[in-house]
Write an enzyme that holds these catalytic residues in place. Structure first.
Site, PDB file in Angstrom:
ATOM      1  N   ASP B 131      42.171 -69.166  69.781  1.00 55.89           N
ATOM      2  CA  ASP B 131      41.405 -67.975  70.121  1.00 55.89           C
ATOM      3  C   ASP B 131      41.056 -67.212  68.848  1.00 55.89           C
ATOM      4  OD1 ASP B 131      40.061 -66.372  71.874  1.00 55.89           O
ATOM      5  OD2 ASP B 131      41.808 -65.206  72.486  1.00 55.89           O
ATOM      6  N   HIS B 138      35.173 -55.079  69.073  1.00 60.41           N
ATOM      7  CA  HIS B 138      36.522 -55.096  69.658  1.00 60.41           C
ATOM      8  C   HIS B 138      37.568 -54.924  68.563  1.00 60.41           C
ATOM      9  CE1 HIS B 138      39.980 -56.342  72.062  1.00 60.41           C
ATOM     10  NE2 HIS B 138      40.244 -57.252  71.148  1.00 60.41           N
ATOM     11  N   GLU B 207      40.344 -59.642  78.797  1.00 62.13           N
ATOM     12  CA  GLU B 207      39.507 -59.757  77.608  1.00 62.13           C
ATOM     13  C   GLU B 207      38.310 -60.638  77.952  1.00 62.13           C
ATOM     14  OE1 GLU B 207      42.400 -58.728  73.881  1.00 62.13           O
ATOM     15  OE2 GLU B 207      41.907 -60.831  74.149  1.00 62.13           O
ATOM     16  N   GLU B 209      35.493 -62.951  77.055  1.00 63.14           N
ATOM     17  CA  GLU B 209      35.216 -63.849  75.936  1.00 63.14           C
ATOM     18  C   GLU B 209      34.288 -64.990  76.357  1.00 63.14           C
ATOM     19  OE1 GLU B 209      38.431 -65.116  73.476  1.00 63.14           O
ATOM     20  OE2 GLU B 209      39.760 -63.462  74.051  1.00 63.14           O
ATOM     21  N   ASP B 241      40.763 -63.782  78.805  1.00 57.63           N
ATOM     22  CA  ASP B 241      42.038 -63.938  78.091  1.00 57.63           C
ATOM     23  C   ASP B 241      42.962 -62.789  78.510  1.00 57.63           C
ATOM     24  OD1 ASP B 241      43.961 -64.674  76.225  1.00 57.63           O
ATOM     25  OD2 ASP B 241      42.995 -63.542  74.615  1.00 57.63           O
ATOM     26  N   ARG B 245      49.577 -55.949  77.392  1.00 55.50           N
ATOM     27  CA  ARG B 245      49.556 -55.112  76.185  1.00 55.50           C
ATOM     28  C   ARG B 245      50.939 -54.583  75.805  1.00 55.50           C
ATOM     29  NH1 ARG B 245      44.937 -56.855  74.157  1.00 55.50           N
ATOM     30  NH2 ARG B 245      43.150 -56.394  75.484  1.00 55.50           N
ATOM     31  N   GLN B 248      52.917 -57.420  74.360  1.00 58.51           N
ATOM     32  CA  GLN B 248      52.328 -57.702  73.049  1.00 58.51           C
ATOM     33  C   GLN B 248      52.787 -56.698  71.986  1.00 58.51           C
ATOM     34  OE1 GLN B 248      48.068 -58.038  73.305  1.00 58.51           O
ATOM     35  NE2 GLN B 248      47.771 -58.424  71.130  1.00 58.51           N
ATOM     36  N   LYS B 261      50.150 -63.480  76.002  1.00 60.18           N
ATOM     37  CA  LYS B 261      48.912 -64.201  76.282  1.00 60.18           C
ATOM     38  C   LYS B 261      49.156 -65.567  76.908  1.00 60.18           C
ATOM     39  CE  LYS B 261      46.060 -61.628  73.383  1.00 60.18           C
ATOM     40  NZ  LYS B 261      44.668 -61.173  73.633  1.00 60.18           N
ATOM     41  N   THR B 265      44.986 -68.063  81.173  1.00 55.77           N
ATOM     42  CA  THR B 265      43.678 -67.826  80.574  1.00 55.77           C
ATOM     43  C   THR B 265      42.668 -68.488  81.505  1.00 55.77           C
ATOM     44  OG1 THR B 265      44.673 -67.969  78.370  1.00 55.77           O
ATOM     45  CG2 THR B 265      42.266 -68.134  78.492  1.00 55.77           C
ATOM     46  N   GLU B 374      40.315 -50.747  75.394  1.00 51.71           N
ATOM     47  CA  GLU B 374      39.235 -50.100  74.639  1.00 51.71           C
ATOM     48  C   GLU B 374      38.530 -49.034  75.468  1.00 51.71           C
ATOM     49  OE1 GLU B 374      36.612 -53.061  72.311  1.00 51.71           O
ATOM     50  OE2 GLU B 374      37.859 -54.268  73.628  1.00 51.71           O
TER      51      GLU B 374
END
Lengths: 427, 427
Positions: B131, B138, B207, B209, B241, B245, B248, B261, B265, B374
């Site tokens: 990835d 971002h 996410e 992508e 993805d 958080r 992480q 992660k 996916t 975000e």
């Protein structure tokens, strides 16, 4: 245990071991075991009735006619144990089944191959390769270099086995030479810390690791409990996680190492079964059942590591070998079962053949560290047998990792993990 | 282009598209294409002479009798192009070959399956999944959150496409529901920043992508040049993805995201060929041939991105759908060919079926960001259609990513990338 086969006393592949691998035979790849100076071709052995005295494996003989060990591994630990014990019986001086191999010259001739003639391969189809960072001393040493003594270990380090996803495609068997990688480096960080140069890696390093292969898979969404985790482990290999330190230093923020590690990872081709290592169980750097672990990582036993002396040897081109480090597999803070439990706690699925690396296994004394970066601190070069100095590897350098548990005549070892550095390719 | 087949004007699978996938047929998996509201079973099509007017594919028809697209992809871009153009011809209103399918009711009946009845699968056997982090907006938005405006982008960001190795085993096809992951989080970082709690993830994010599949492999030690890189790309899919958080934030130092992660996916099951996207080529956030790139990353063309509107929709359990973001594929700083060139510059080998994600594709305006983190900054909640508020995903939330290039009647789209969050499993 004595064998009717001549097994050298210093062989890593004693009767106490019986590691499994994949070798070339005619134009195909087949499963084998290593014993003394020989490999036993299990495809030839099985198809000539070699397993006729082991009823439990009869309906699964096709696993020995495969180009990887995945199908054999997927049969599960009780079967691996039976097959290993049966093969030990077959090779024992007082074997119960002399007719199988001891007194069967034809099968000896067709199935026993001198290791000197054997071509090995990566033993499993690796779905994913994960590399942990469970070597506490290594993490501390590196942390001191980057952040100083007071902040050497990150706050999470003693709570979970830190890891990153590695590159499976470039896992190669011992003996595969690797070209020096190229990429972006900061040629002179002090002068301008923000403008990269394209260059062959100038800080090529090694990492001394152990790694385990997964046998039993788990489904997505179904974590493996710490008490069941060991039964998901097939066995262990030695691993050299080659590392381009200058590429790594520039690329790794904020997502971790990528190109610095993706150009090659070398493993020994013989998988030492988890059962073969059981006699060498010991307490690692901290007990596996320590109170300050969250329950999903707390093992029943304190003894969650193995007593396996490990060694790193470097030979410069045309030169003499130099042992640059002696370490031990007990230098880990987390066990492989703890790695499995942590890896799957989110629901992540492990598949048969997945590879989990331990992270660099360093001691805390000089000459016990599993990487050059730790040994030299970038300040004091290593001196090789011929007097030449090294901060990092030069073209032509040959690196061998070794590891054997036990005592003479009964070693349970991995064999050599060898790789030579070739010059960078012309682009 | 008009088709004799009824294709809805808003279908992402117009005659201009012809994406490839893997569907269930009887008890096996077979290659297919999507066209309008149908899938064409390529195994049935090929075995009934469907490709009889395409000489170039005659010796490779076995690729359509495989459970993945790997063998087809490995044939290389010129073959993909011929097959796509041939199938466009077959479905055109003015087809040169009406006898193949247009006037062949029996083959239509046996090979055309309504998409509503189709079960899709991950279309390729993925060797490794990587990835990238090529979504400049971002990376900037996240950087501001973690390090403030002045240090939002790391010094390496504009020099190389930052990436990390991802988890291949848990890549799932659209429609696969996922359990909320569990793990170590800091329940109250302000109170005690160093003591983790075991908990279901409380900050589950998405996410948005794009990702490409690799067709032509490269050997270990043989970098792919930037000029050849596009011919190593099979096609693109949309990808979610999913990201935990809070897991992480605690785990990611110093080696990057891992458990945050690895639990899932999601990708769209239809691979849009790189040729189908060529008409939508545009300049990304900066030209592909900008001077300040090192030569191994500098493209011949300035236009190194695609103009593809992208959308994120969230629906709470039993509620109405809410479009929470509109972005565009042009919001990338690096192209997929640049990612391939960078990935292999060290000598890393890519294999057929490898998956390369773009990183989160966010715009720079409100409601254009491809992640909840975000959009809300942890401060301003999203308000869904029914008035409920979200900082992160709740159990039962259904997320759909969509992307289609082109105009009505001629969309080249990916179809929906769907996933619903199930409660954490009981341990």
């Amino acid at each position: 245990m004595a064998s009717w086969l001549q097994i050298p006393k210093n062989s890593p592949f004693s009767l106490a071991n019986i590691p499994f691998g994949i070798i070339s035979a005619a134009s195909s790849r087949v499963p084998a075991i290593a014993i003394g100076d020989y490999a036993l071709n299990l495809n030839a052995f099985a198809s000539s009735g070699g397993f006729s005295q082991l009823p439990a494996i009869q309906s699964h003989l096709n696993v020995f006619n495969q180009p990887t060990l995945n199908d054999f591994a997927a049969l599960g630990r009780p079967v691996h144990r039976q097959v290993r014990e049966y093969l030990q019986n077959v090779f024992r001086a007082d074997t119960q089944f002399p007719q199988i191999l001891k007194d069967n010259a034809a099968l000896q001739k067709s199935a026993l191959v001198p290791l000197s003639e054997v071509v090995n391969h990566v033993p499993m189809q690796i779905g994913d390769y994960t590399d942990f960072y469970a070597g506490l001393n290594h993490a501390y040493n590196i942390g001191v270099l980057f952040r100083g003594k007071d902040n050497a270990l990150q706050p999470n380090y003693k709570h979970l086995p830190v890891a990153y996803h590695g590159r499976a495609s470039s896992v190669v068997p011992s003996g595969t030479d690797l070209h020096r990688p190229q990429g972006q480096i900061l040629a002179n960080p002090a002068a301008d810390p923000k403008l990269p140069t394209f260059s062959p890696c100038k800080k090529l390093d090694i990492e001394l690791e152990l790694a385990c292969f997964i046998s039993k898979p788990n489904d997505l969404g179904k974590p493996v409990s710490i008490d069941e985790a060991e039964d998901h482990i097939f066995g262990l290999v030695l691993m050299n996680d080659w590392s381009a330190r200058d590429i790594q230093a520039w690329e790794y923020v904020p997502l971790g190492p990528f190109n610095a590690k993706n150009f090659g990872t070398t493993i020994t081709p013989w998988v030492v079964l988890i059962d073969a290592l059981e006699p060498f169980r010991t307490t690692g750097l901290e007990p596996g059942n320590r109170d300050n672990l969250l329950p999903y990582l707390r093992e029943k036993k304190a003894e969650n590591a193995y007593e396996i002396p490990l060694q790193v040897e470097v030979t410069n081109k045309g030169g003499k070998p130099t042992i640059i480090a002696n370490s031990n597999a007990h230098n880990l803070l987390y066990s492989f079962p703890q790695m499995v439990a942590h890896h799957t706690i989110t629901g992540c699925n492990l598949r048969t053949g997945d590879l989990l690396g331990s992270g660099t296994i360093s001691g805390s004394e000089p000459k016990t560290q599993g990487s050059l970066l730790e040994q030299t601190n970038g300040k004091t070069p290593l001196v090789l047998a011929d007097g030449s100095e090294r901060f990092f590897l030069e073209d032509g350098d040959r690196v061998i990792l070794r590891g054997s548990a036990g005592t003479e005549g009964n070693y349970v070892g991995f064999g050599d993990c060898v790789g030579t550095i070739l010059p960078a390719v012309q682009l």
